[in-house]
Design a protein around this motif. Sequence first.
Motif, short mmCIF file in Angstrom:
data_model
loop_
_atom_site.label_atom_id
_atom_site.label_comp_id
_atom_site.label_asym_id
_atom_site.label_seq_id
_atom_site.Cartn_x
_atom_site.Cartn_y
_atom_site.Cartn_z
N TRP A 92 31.55 26.08 77.71
CA TRP A 92 32.26 25.69 78.93
C TRP A 92 33.76 25.92 78.76
O TRP A 92 34.31 25.84 77.67
CB TRP A 92 32.03 24.22 79.24
CG TRP A 92 30.59 23.87 79.46
CD1 TRP A 92 29.64 24.62 80.07
CD2 TRP A 92 29.94 22.66 79.07
NE1 TRP A 92 28.45 23.96 80.09
CE2 TRP A 92 28.60 22.75 79.49
CE3 TRP A 92 30.36 21.50 78.42
CZ2 TRP A 92 27.68 21.74 79.28
CZ3 TRP A 92 29.44 20.50 78.21
CH2 TRP A 92 28.11 20.62 78.63
N SER A 93 34.42 26.15 79.88
CA SER A 93 35.88 26.29 79.86
C SER A 93 36.50 24.91 79.64
O SER A 93 35.85 23.87 79.80
CB SER A 93 36.36 26.85 81.20
OG SER A 93 36.14 25.89 82.23
N LEU A 94 37.76 24.90 79.27
CA LEU A 94 38.47 23.63 79.08
C LEU A 94 38.48 22.83 80.38
O LEU A 94 38.31 21.61 80.36
CB LEU A 94 39.90 23.90 78.58
CG LEU A 94 40.74 22.67 78.26
CD1 LEU A 94 40.05 21.79 77.22
CD2 LEU A 94 42.11 23.09 77.77
N GLN A 95 38.64 23.52 81.51
CA GLN A 95 38.62 22.83 82.80
C GLN A 95 37.26 22.17 83.04
O GLN A 95 37.19 21.05 83.53
CB GLN A 95 38.94 23.80 83.93
CG GLN A 95 38.94 23.13 85.30
CD GLN A 95 39.28 24.08 86.43
OE1 GLN A 95 39.46 25.27 86.23
NE2 GLN A 95 39.38 23.54 87.62
N GLU A 96 36.17 22.86 82.69
CA GLU A 96 34.82 22.30 82.88
C GLU A 96 34.62 21.07 81.99
O GLU A 96 34.12 20.04 82.45
CB GLU A 96 33.76 23.35 82.58
CG GLU A 96 32.34 22.86 82.76
CD GLU A 96 31.96 22.58 84.20
OE1 GLU A 96 31.03 21.79 84.41
OE2 GLU A 96 32.59 23.13 85.12
N ILE A 97 35.03 21.17 80.73
CA ILE A 97 34.87 20.04 79.80
C ILE A 97 35.66 18.83 80.30
O ILE A 97 35.15 17.71 80.35
CB ILE A 97 35.34 20.45 78.38
CG1 ILE A 97 34.42 21.53 77.81
CG2 ILE A 97 35.39 19.23 77.45
CD1 ILE A 97 34.95 22.21 76.57
N THR A 98 36.91 19.06 80.69
CA THR A 98 37.77 17.97 81.17
C THR A 98 37.22 17.37 82.46
O THR A 98 37.17 16.15 82.62
CB THR A 98 39.20 18.49 81.38
OG1 THR A 98 39.64 19.13 80.19
CG2 THR A 98 40.15 17.37 81.73
N SER A 99 36.80 18.25 83.38
CA SER A 99 36.27 17.76 84.66
C SER A 99 35.02 16.93 84.46
O SER A 99 34.86 15.87 85.07
CB SER A 99 35.95 18.94 85.58
OG SER A 99 37.10 19.67 85.87
N ARG A 100 34.13 17.38 83.59
CA ARG A 100 32.91 16.61 83.32
C ARG A 100 33.26 15.24 82.74
O ARG A 100 32.67 14.23 83.15
CB ARG A 100 31.98 17.36 82.36
CG ARG A 100 31.29 18.55 83.01
CD ARG A 100 30.35 19.24 82.05
NE ARG A 100 29.75 20.41 82.68
CZ ARG A 100 28.51 20.81 82.48
NH1 ARG A 100 27.73 20.15 81.66
NH2 ARG A 100 28.05 21.87 83.09
#
Length: 191
Positions: A92-100
């Motif tokens: 996952w992208s950093l944005q995906e990890i943070t958003s999750r």
Amino acid sequence: MAEKLLVRALKGGKSTKIVTLNGKNMTKMPSMLENLPGLKTLDLQNNRIPKVCPEISTLTQFQDLKLMEFYCEGNPLFLKQPVNAVKHKDIWSLQEITSRFIMNQLAEKDPFLMQAIEWYPQVRNIISQGRKCAICGKSFLTTWLECVEFFPPSKNWKISRNLQLVPLRILICSYKCFNQRDPNLFGIAQV
């Protein structure tokens, strides 16, 4: 026989409300239906139609049609052939990890994040597009896998008596959840 029925329907023009071409051994949808702006019911059941005609699927010429009922059961419109999924490691992208992380913490009513999210409207906009995984129930931003599950239709629906299962779109967040799915849940793949 189907041609005669189509010609009769086309002569009716705007007043034609129902076209029934059930079991006529047709191999394609009649594109002439675009000339019937008053059409409400289209019955193409039990034919040999392998795909939806471009006029219907793209709605370029059918945008004025206001179909209330469309029956297409008994046609080979899509195949139910299981295909083995390629096992990919979830990256996952950093944005995906943070958003999750943020979405799942907000679901647990984390007071610090609930207060902090008010100060960042861009973050609120991004996570507002999140979805819930049908398997684990956790939030995710980007769709990992789109699946379909077939279930019996509600008795309140106005549908053909031949229709026994209806496809329901299901979204799954990871390959891990995909491996835990119910056997009646199928991944959708472009072949």
